[in-house]
Design an enzyme around this catalytic site. Structure first.
Site, PDB file in Angstrom:
ATOM      1  N   ASP A  82       0.780  -1.069  -0.070  1.00 41.62           N
ATOM      2  CA  ASP A  82       0.084   0.034  -0.050  1.00 41.62           C
ATOM      3  C   ASP A  82       0.742   1.152   0.011  1.00 41.62           C
ATOM      4  OD1 ASP A  82       0.869  -0.332   2.469  1.00 41.62           O
ATOM      5  OD2 ASP A  82      -0.892  -0.730   3.500  1.00 41.62           O
ATOM      6  N   ASN A 149      -7.602  -2.549  14.077  1.00 41.38           N
ATOM      7  CA  ASN A 149      -8.830  -2.836  14.021  1.00 41.38           C
ATOM      8  C   ASN A 149      -9.022  -3.992  12.952  1.00 41.38           C
ATOM      9  OD1 ASN A 149      -7.928  -1.937  11.535  1.00 41.38           O
ATOM     10  ND2 ASN A 149      -9.262  -0.259  11.162  1.00 41.38           N
ATOM     11  N   HIS A 151      -7.253  -4.599  10.111  1.00 42.23           N
ATOM     12  CA  HIS A 151      -7.040  -4.228   8.662  1.00 42.23           C
ATOM     13  C   HIS A 151      -5.613  -5.159   8.319  1.00 42.23           C
ATOM     14  CE1 HIS A 151      -4.794  -0.241   9.548  1.00 42.23           C
ATOM     15  NE2 HIS A 151      -3.805  -1.212   9.212  1.00 42.23           N
TER      16      HIS A 151
HETATM   17  C1  GLP Z   1      -0.290   0.498   8.574  1.00 43.00           C
HETATM   18  C2  GLP Z   1      -0.112  -0.150   7.289  1.00 43.00           C
HETATM   19  C3  GLP Z   1      -0.171  -1.843   7.578  1.00 43.00           C
HETATM   20  C4  GLP Z   1       0.252  -2.359   8.635  1.00 43.00           C
HETATM   21  C5  GLP Z   1      -0.353  -1.370  10.241  1.00 43.00           C
HETATM   22  C6  GLP Z   1       0.061  -1.897  11.440  1.00 43.00           C
HETATM   23  O1  GLP Z   1      -1.656   0.694   8.587  1.00 43.00           O
HETATM   24  N1  GLP Z   1      -0.754   0.165   6.100  1.00 43.00           N
HETATM   25  O2  GLP Z   1       0.265  -2.640   6.467  1.00 43.00           O
HETATM   26  O3  GLP Z   1       0.160  -3.766   9.095  1.00 43.00           O
HETATM   27  O4  GLP Z   1       0.068  -0.229   9.880  1.00 43.00           O
HETATM   28  O5  GLP Z   1       1.150  -1.132  11.565  1.00 43.00           O
HETATM   29  P1  GLP Z   1       2.354  -1.289  12.852  1.00 43.00           P
HETATM   30  O6  GLP Z   1       3.095  -2.506  12.523  1.00 43.00           O
HETATM   31  O7  GLP Z   1       2.908  -0.057  13.215  1.00 43.00           O
HETATM   32  O8  GLP Z   1       1.323  -1.798  14.256  1.00 43.00           O
END
Ligand code: GLP
Length: 259
Positions: A82, A149, A151
């Site tokens: 992304d 959440n 995702h």
């Molecule tokens: C962002 C990215 C995701 C990632 C998520 C979790 O939203 N788009 O791909 O998994 O953050 O982030 P973190 O690893 O900092 O908790």
């Protein structure tokens, strides 16, 4: 089914392997084993890569291994999940910049083999081009973190499991989470929209490796591992996949009930 620390569990009726370790460092070491096995067994692998704070240590371990053991990435192709909309690749908070800084600069990868969705210009055209690219190449291994959440990539709750690369409005909670660690803590600096691989693109990968650490990931991990498949938890779509490795620390595993 019985969960214990530092164990690997093959979940009944699923092809999901769950590895529970003590902490972030151990999770990164376990993830590096899976990643390096992929790269060494097929030096022409197509890797789906992720951003966020979670894979940073894994990327450090990949760079350290490259320096120590000469594991080569010259023929590897990478495809990121992304990108924020509106940020040029030179913006320090863009995922493009993140990947250069945390991984690509430390490897012998050919930057012509590095792909990220483009978050500016004609977004629909960019989505179509990225889908065509993914369909043409195919992914051997997709690395994932997980949002608090549930995702994956930027597929927010409510996203169809059949979705392909698309434009999405970020939830307030996602922007808040990402502001805590990046964007100088300022939610107003976090873009409101992103372009992300869809859930179907992710499910099309031959193998999936998901890492989750910390208490804020406990709820989505519980749904992914023990819950019903629901579009309210996008990660639960992985229950449909044939080859998934989920690596969690004890905090992220803390709501699993069958301990
Ligand atoms: C962002 C990215 C995701 C990632 C998520 C979790 O939203 N788009 O791909 O998994 O953050 O982030 P973190 O690893 O900092 O908790």
């Amino acid at each position: 089914m019985f969960f214990k620390k530092n164990s690997m569990i093959l979940l009944e009726g699923q092809k999901m392997k769950l590895i529970i370790v003590e902490n972030y460092e151990e999770a990164s070491v376990e993830a590096a084993k899976v990643m390096l096995e992929q790269v060494r067994s097929n030096p022409k692998s197509h890797l789906g890569l992720a951003t966020g704070s979670t894979p940073i240590r894994l990327y450090e371990l990949m760079i350290a291994d490259h320096k120590l053991n000469n594991t080569s990435y010259r023929d590897i192709k990478t495809f990121n999940l992304d990108e924020y909309c509106g940020l040029q690749s030179t913006h320090p908070q863009s995922y493009h910049y993140f990947m250069n800084k945390h991984l690509f600069d430390g490897l012998d990868i050919d930057l012509h083999n590095v792909y990220l969705p483009k978050g500016f210009g004609d977004i629909q055209e960019n989505c179509d081009a990225y889908n065509a690219l993914l369909d043409k190449n195919g992914l051997d291994l997709q690395l994932l973190g997980i949002g608090s959440n549930g995702h994956i990539g930027f597929n927010e709750p409510g996203t169809a499991f059949e979705s392909k690369t698309h434009y999405i409005e970020l939830e307030e909670s996602t922007r808040q989470d990402n502001a805590r660690l990046f964007f100088n803590g300022n939610i107003d600096e976090v873009p409101t929209h992103a372009i992300t691989m869809g859930i179907q693109n992710i499910l099309d990968a031959k193998k999936i490796l998901l890492i989750a650490c910390g208490e804020s990931k406990a709820k989505p991990i519980q749904t992914l591992v023990e819950g019903q498949m629901t579009i309210e938890c996008p990660a639960s779509a992985l229950q449909n996949h044939q080859d998934v490795v989920v690596i969690v620390d004890t905090a992220a595993a803390s709501l699993l009930t069958k301990k």
